[in-house]
Design a protein around this motif. Structure first.
Motif, PDB file in Angstrom:
ATOM      1  N   THR A   1     174.511 118.983 -55.182  1.00  9.20           N
ATOM      2  CA  THR A   1     175.907 118.683 -54.861  1.00  9.20           C
ATOM      3  C   THR A   1     176.085 118.455 -53.362  1.00  9.20           C
ATOM      4  O   THR A   1     175.219 118.807 -52.556  1.00  9.20           O
ATOM      5  CB  THR A   1     176.831 119.842 -55.283  1.00  9.20           C
ATOM      6  N   ALA A   2     177.234 117.887 -52.993  1.00  7.73           N
ATOM      7  CA  ALA A   2     177.534 117.659 -51.579  1.00  7.73           C
ATOM      8  C   ALA A   2     177.582 118.989 -50.815  1.00  7.73           C
ATOM      9  O   ALA A   2     177.130 119.081 -49.670  1.00  7.73           O
ATOM     10  CB  ALA A   2     178.863 116.916 -51.444  1.00  7.73           C
ATOM     11  N   ALA A   3     178.113 120.026 -51.453  1.00  5.49           N
ATOM     12  CA  ALA A   3     178.199 121.344 -50.813  1.00  5.49           C
ATOM     13  C   ALA A   3     176.803 121.914 -50.566  1.00  5.49           C
ATOM     14  O   ALA A   3     176.520 122.483 -49.499  1.00  5.49           O
ATOM     15  CB  ALA A   3     179.010 122.300 -51.683  1.00  5.49           C
ATOM     16  N   ALA A   4     175.926 121.750 -51.561  1.00  2.17           N
ATOM     17  CA  ALA A   4     174.555 122.234 -51.408  1.00  2.17           C
ATOM     18  C   ALA A   4     173.826 121.445 -50.328  1.00  2.17           C
ATOM     19  O   ALA A   4     173.037 122.013 -49.559  1.00  2.17           O
ATOM     20  CB  ALA A   4     173.813 122.135 -52.729  1.00  2.17           C
ATOM     21  N   ALA A   5     174.101 120.148 -50.254  1.00  3.26           N
ATOM     22  CA  ALA A   5     173.489 119.328 -49.203  1.00  3.26           C
ATOM     23  C   ALA A   5     173.946 119.789 -47.822  1.00  3.26           C
ATOM     24  O   ALA A   5     173.155 119.829 -46.873  1.00  3.26           O
ATOM     25  CB  ALA A   5     173.841 117.853 -49.408  1.00  3.26           C
TER      26      ALA A   5
END
Lengths: 51, 461
Positions: free
Chosen positions: B285-289
Motif C-alpha cells: 500500500t501507499a502507507a506501507a511504501a
C-alpha cells in the motif's frame, strides 16, 4: 599541546574544566529534536508492517 | 566581528572535547532539512501553478551550490575556523528560507531559486564542511567516530524536518492534512512555514557556532600548530591534494557509492510498490511504501554512525571494500531475488542505504589518513563535487531506464533490473578505484609541517 596529550584527554572525559551539566545540556539541545524525528520516523516505518 | 576570529575560538585548558559533536550536530541537523524538501513539492506546484520540474529545480540548484561552495569555500573555512564558517552557514541557510518565504508570499518562483537554491545552497556547503576538520583534530584517535556523529546529523535533519514541516503547514492551514494523498497547503502556510524554519535554524546553528572551539595549537598560521599526520607522516595542502591520484581515486569511490545509493533512495516509494505488483495492482500500500521510505532514512542515519565508527577499527580502505563489494552482492540479490519476499527486499535495500550513508561519513577520515589534518576540511570540500555529480548522474540513469520501460504506476520489477545491473557496474568501478588507493607520495607533502607532529597508532588499511 601535543597530540599525545590530546589523545590522553579521552581517558579523562569530561575534563574538570568543563561542568558536566554543560556537556549534558549541549547534548540535550541536539538530542531532543533528533529523538522527536526518530520517533516520528519509527511510527511511519511501522506502517510498512501494519499498513 | 573579532568574536568570529579563529584565535577567539581556541579552547582554554580543561575544555571538554565532548562539546564539539553537539556543536557540529546543531549545524548538520539544520542543513539536513534539504533532504526533506519534497514535503513542500506538491504544495509549491499548486501554489505557483507550474509543473514538477521547475519546483524540483529548487532542490537541484541547492545541491549543486552545496558542491560548489564546499569546493571553493573549503580553504576559507580552513583559514577562518569553524565558528566563522558556522555563522556564515547559519546566515546563508536562514536567509535562504526568508528569501524563499518572500518568493512564496509574492508568487515569485525565481526568489525561491535565488533564496533556497543559491543562498541556502551556499549555507549548505559551508555548513557541511565547517565542523569536519575540527572534529578530526579533537578526536585524532577516533576520526571515524567523530565525523560519523556529525554527518549522522545530516541524515537526521530530514527525520526532524519532515514531520515538523507537516505540523507547521497544518498549523497555518487548518485544511491541510499531511496524511491525505496529494495534500496541498496554501501559499500563506508555505510562506509562514519557511519563515519559522528560517528563524529556528538560525537559532540552532548559532548555538553550534557559539559552542565550537578549535584545539590549542591548531591555528592555520600558527607556527607551532599541531596537525595530525596521515599515513607516513603525510601533511598535504588542499591545492596539492587535488594533484594526487589518491584524491581522484577517492573522488571516484565517493561518486560511485553515492550514485548507486541515490538510485534507490530517489525511487524508494514507487520501487517497492512496483516490485510487488501483479495484474496492475501492488500488494504494498501507499502507507506501507511511506513506511519503507522512513525505514531507509533510519538505515541511512544509522549507517553514517555505525560504519564510520567501525572504520576506526578496520581501516578506511577495508570498510570501502565492504561498502562497494558487499554492495555489489546486495544489488545483484535485489535484482534477482528481490521479488521473492517483502522482508528480503526491505532488508537488502536497508543494508545498501546504510552503506550509502557510511560512505559519506567515512570519507573525511579517509582523507585524513591520506593527507593529514593540515587542510583536510578544504580537501573534503573539493571532494564533495563528487556528490554534486552523483546527484545528477544517479537519477538520470535510473529515470532514463524507467522512462524507457513504461509509465509510473504500471511498472514491475523487470523494469528496474537494467538500472540495478548498471548500478552493479558503477559499484564495480568504485571497488577497483578503492583497491588502487595507496599512500600519498612524499613529494606532495608540505615539508614545513610534515612529520613534525607525532604519529598516532593507526590501523593501516
Amino acid at each position: 599541546m601535543s597530540i599525545d596529550s590530546q589523545a590522553h584527554r579521552a581517558t579523562h572525559e569530561p575534563d574538570p574544566g568543563t561542568p558536566v551539566a554543560a556537556v549534558v545540556g549541549a547534548w540535550l539541545v541536539v538530542a531532543t529534536p533528533l529523538a522527536y524525528g526518530l520517533w516520528q520516523t519509527l511510527v511511519k516505518a511501522a506502517k510498512l508492517f501494519t499498513g | 566581528m573579532s568574536v568570529l576570529d579563529r584565535e577567539r575560538s581556541v579552547a582554554r585548558p580543561g575544555f571538554s572535547r565532548w562539546l564539539i559533536p553537539p556543536a557540529a550536530l546543531a549545524v548538520h541537523l539544520s542543513i539536513g532539512q534539504v533532504y526533506a524538501f519534497s514535503v513542500f513539492k506538491t504544495s509549491l506546484v499548486a501554489h505557483f501553478g507550474t509543473g514538477q520540474t521547475p519546483v524540483a529545480a529548487i532542490f537541484s540548484i541547492a545541491i549543486v551550490m552545496l558542491g560548489l561552495s564546499a569546493a571553493f569555500g573549503g580553504t576559507w573555512v580552513e583559514r577562518h575556523g569553524p565558528r566563522a564558517a558556522m555563522v556564515v552557514a547559519a546566515l546563508c541557510w536562514s536567509a535562504g528560507f526568508l528569501v524563499g518565504s518572500l518568493g512564496i508570499a509574492t508568487s515569485q518562483l525565481w526568489l525561491l531559486y535565488l533564496g533556497y537554491g543559491v543562498i541556502g545552497g551556499i549555507g549548505l556547503g559551508i555548513g557541511y564542511i565547517s565542523p569536519v576538520s575540527t572534529l578530526i583534530k579533537w578526536f585524532p584517535d577516533r576520526p571515524g567516530l567523530a565525523t560519523g556523529m556529525a554527518i549522522m546529523g545530516f541524515g537526521g535533519g530530514a527525520l526532524i524536518a519532515s514531520p515538523l514541516s507537516n505540523a507547521l503547514l497544518g498549523h497555518f492551514d487548518a485544511g491541510f492534512d499531511p496524511t491525505a494523498k496529494d495534500a496541498v497547503a496554501d501559499g500563506h502556510a508555505l510562506a509562514m512555514t519557511f519563515l519559522v524554519l528560517g528563524v529556528a535554524y538560525l537559532v540552532l546553528m548559532l548555538f553550534g557556532a557559539a559552542l565550537v572551539r578549535v584545539p590549542p595549537g591548531s591555528g592555520h598560521a600558527d607556527a607551532g600548530a599541531v596537525h595530525v599526520p596521515g599515513h607516513r607522516g603525510a601533511q598535504v595542502r588542499a591545492a596539492q591534494a587535488i594533484r594526487t591520484p589518491q584524491f581522484w581515486l577517492v573522488w571516484v569511490v565517493l561518486f560511485c557509492n553515492v550514485t548507486a545509493g541515490i538510485g534507490i533512495l530517489e525511487q524508494a516509494a514507487p520501487m517497492i510498490q512496483d516490485f510487488f505488483r501483479s495484474g496492475g495492482t501492488s500488494s504494498v500500500t501507499a502507507a506501507a511504501a511511506g513506511g519503507f521510505v522512513g525505514l531507509l532514512s533510519l538505515a541511512n542515519m544509522a549507517g553514517r554512525f555505525v560504519w564510520s565508527s567501525t572504520s576506526d577499527w578496520t581501516g578506511r580502505r577495508r570498510i570501502y571494500v565492504v561498502y562497494l563489494g558487499v554492495g555489489i552482492v546486495m544489488y545483484l540479490l535485489l535484482a534477482t531475488l528481490g521479488t521473492s519476499s517483502t522482508a528480503l527486499f526491505v532488508g537488502l535495500a536497508a543494508v545498501i542505504i546504510s552503506f550509502y550513508g557510511g560512505g559519506f561519513a567515512t570519507v573525511p577520515a579517509y582523507l585524513k589518513d591520506l593527507f593529514g589534518t593540515l587542510e583536510v576540511g578544504a580537501v573534503h570540500g573539493r571532494l564533495l563535487t563528487a556528490w554534486s555529480a552523483a546527484g545528477v548522474a544517479g537519477p538520470v540513469i535510473v529515470n532514463g531506464i524507467l522512462d524507457a520501460s513504461g509509465k509510473p504506476g504500471t511498472l514491475s520489477a523487470g523494469a528496474y533490473r537494467p538500472a540495478l545491473f548498471v548500478m552493479v557496474g558503477v559499484l564495480a568501478v568504485g571497488f577497483v578505484a578503492n583497491l588502487l588507493v595507496r599512500d600519498v607520495d612524499r613529494r606532495h607533502f608540505d615539508e614545513s609541517v610534515a612529520g613534525e607532529a607525532g604519529t598516532l597508532e593507526e590501523v593501516s588499511a
